[in-house]
Write a protein that holds these residues in place. Sequence first.
Motif, short mmCIF file in Angstrom:
data_model
loop_
_atom_site.label_atom_id
_atom_site.label_comp_id
_atom_site.label_asym_id
_atom_site.label_seq_id
_atom_site.Cartn_x
_atom_site.Cartn_y
_atom_site.Cartn_z
N ALA A 158 -3.60 -1.30 8.55
CA ALA A 158 -2.58 -1.09 7.52
C ALA A 158 -3.22 -0.77 6.17
CB ALA A 158 -1.69 -2.32 7.41
N LYS A 159 -4.32 -1.42 5.85
CA LYS A 159 -4.99 -1.14 4.58
C LYS A 159 -5.57 0.27 4.56
CE LYS A 159 -6.17 -5.88 3.28
NZ LYS A 159 -7.26 -6.82 2.94
N ILE A 160 -6.18 0.69 5.68
CA ILE A 160 -6.73 2.04 5.73
C ILE A 160 -5.62 3.07 5.60
CG2 ILE A 160 -7.83 3.72 7.25
CD1 ILE A 160 -9.74 1.66 8.16
N VAL A 161 -4.48 2.83 6.24
CA VAL A 161 -3.35 3.74 6.13
C VAL A 161 -2.89 3.86 4.68
CG1 VAL A 161 -0.92 4.06 6.75
CG2 VAL A 161 -2.58 3.43 8.50
N SER A 162 -2.82 2.74 3.99
CA SER A 162 -2.39 2.77 2.58
C SER A 162 -3.40 3.49 1.70
CB SER A 162 -2.16 1.35 2.08
OG SER A 162 -3.38 0.61 2.03
N TYR A 163 -4.70 3.34 1.99
CA TYR A 163 -5.72 4.03 1.21
C TYR A 163 -5.69 5.54 1.46
CZ TYR A 163 -7.91 -0.41 -0.04
OH TYR A 163 -8.16 -1.65 -0.54
N GLN A 164 -5.42 5.94 2.70
CA GLN A 164 -5.34 7.36 2.99
C GLN A 164 -4.08 7.98 2.41
OE1 GLN A 164 -5.73 7.69 7.25
NE2 GLN A 164 -7.97 7.61 7.18
N ALA A 165 -2.99 7.24 2.41
CA ALA A 165 -1.74 7.77 1.84
C ALA A 165 -1.84 7.91 0.32
CB ALA A 165 -0.57 6.86 2.21
N VAL A 166 -2.49 6.94 -0.32
CA VAL A 166 -2.68 6.98 -1.78
C VAL A 166 -4.18 6.94 -2.03
CG1 VAL A 166 -2.01 5.97 -3.99
CG2 VAL A 166 -0.52 5.69 -2.01
N PRO A 167 -4.87 8.08 -2.01
CA PRO A 167 -6.33 8.09 -2.08
C PRO A 167 -6.85 7.70 -3.45
CG PRO A 167 -5.47 10.32 -2.10
CD PRO A 167 -4.29 9.42 -1.85
N ALA A 227 -14.63 -0.05 0.57
CA ALA A 227 -13.47 -0.71 1.17
C ALA A 227 -13.12 -0.10 2.52
CB ALA A 227 -12.28 -0.62 0.22
N VAL A 228 -13.04 1.23 2.59
CA VAL A 228 -12.64 1.88 3.83
C VAL A 228 -13.68 1.66 4.92
CG1 VAL A 228 -12.12 4.10 4.90
CG2 VAL A 228 -11.24 3.57 2.63
N ALA A 229 -14.97 1.76 4.56
CA ALA A 229 -16.02 1.54 5.56
C ALA A 229 -15.98 0.11 6.08
CB ALA A 229 -17.38 1.86 4.95
N ARG A 230 -15.76 -0.84 5.21
CA ARG A 230 -15.68 -2.23 5.64
C ARG A 230 -14.49 -2.46 6.57
NH1 ARG A 230 -15.05 -4.19 1.13
NH2 ARG A 230 -12.83 -4.70 1.19
N LEU A 231 -13.37 -1.84 6.25
CA LEU A 231 -12.18 -2.00 7.09
C LEU A 231 -12.38 -1.35 8.45
CD1 LEU A 231 -9.44 -1.31 4.39
CD2 LEU A 231 -9.92 -3.50 5.50
N ARG A 232 -13.05 -0.22 8.49
CA ARG A 232 -13.31 0.41 9.78
C ARG A 232 -14.21 -0.45 10.65
NH1 ARG A 232 -14.32 6.65 7.66
NH2 ARG A 232 -12.09 7.20 7.47
N ARG A 233 -15.19 -1.09 10.06
CA ARG A 233 -16.03 -2.01 10.85
C ARG A 233 -15.21 -3.19 11.35
NH1 ARG A 233 -19.76 -0.86 6.60
NH2 ARG A 233 -19.20 -2.84 5.58
N GLN A 234 -14.28 -3.66 10.54
CA GLN A 234 -13.42 -4.75 10.99
C GLN A 234 -12.55 -4.33 12.17
OE1 GLN A 234 -11.13 -6.35 7.76
NE2 GLN A 234 -12.92 -6.92 6.55
N ILE A 235 -12.01 -3.11 12.10
CA ILE A 235 -11.17 -2.63 13.20
C ILE A 235 -11.97 -2.54 14.49
CG2 ILE A 235 -9.90 -0.62 14.04
CD1 ILE A 235 -9.00 -0.11 11.19
#
Length: 277
Positions: free
Chosen positions: A64-73, A28-36
């Motif tokens: 916003a999704k990456i921020v939420s994943y980092q806040a609640v790992p 999920a995080v890798a996919r979101l980073r590519r989107q950013i």
Amino acid sequence: MNFDFLVPLLTAAASTVGILVALDQITAVARLRRQILFWSGLRTSKPRRSDAATIESLERAATAKIVSYQAVPAWRLLFPTFAFLIALITAWQAGYAAGRIPAPNFSWDKFQEAVFEQGSEPMFLVLVPFLAYAGICGWLNVFAERSRLHKAYLGGKDLKLEEFSVAGGNWPATAILGGLGYLQVFAFSIGVSGWAVLFGAAQGMHDVNAPLPWPAWMGIVLLGGAFTVMAGLLAFLKMYVAIRNVWIHPRPLHHRVGKSPREPQKSFTGSSRRKQP
């Protein structure tokens, strides 16, 4: 007693935990980073004004999704997952022990002896639905807190992580489910635990070639589990509707942090005004 059947169960439990963590943290995080990176590249190419607003909104949604994943790992999902799987495995073992007892000779004493042979405590079975309930609530709280942070970021609001734990209070899902919702989740835990007992009993009867028909208690568990599971699914549906993100772009900001509201502009109808006497 042959414990070979526990090997694939424990292997599946460990594999499930590993897959969940990997999918949530890596994929999920890798996919979101590519989107950013993709939306950021489009935004720097000087698109039209309407396209630029949409591209910026899409980039902020991924951020916003990456921020939420980092806040609640993802590690916050480990204990709930293990708790739920241990509850199901324990219930399955109890059902397996019950299924190996011939139906005419079934009694609570014989059931206790069979469970003791597996190295378990029969009274611990009462705690199985509570353990499954704790696991499910842990998952719901993670999703609820991530959704809250995600929506706060998109709305331009200050971000503050609310600390929570399964054993403690301050559950983020409480604002969505309420007391009735938690009762429905507990009913779901009872139903799923009962079905695990049922499947274990069916396997135990199959291993000893028990004749049909099956005991009446298995039918009661099957029907009772269906009603309780349906009650829990209603709570999950309510949770899904509350935490889902509406896809709308460009997304307006209702409040911008650090900006003061603009003062109303003064309008004049000429280059000078006549002084009133």
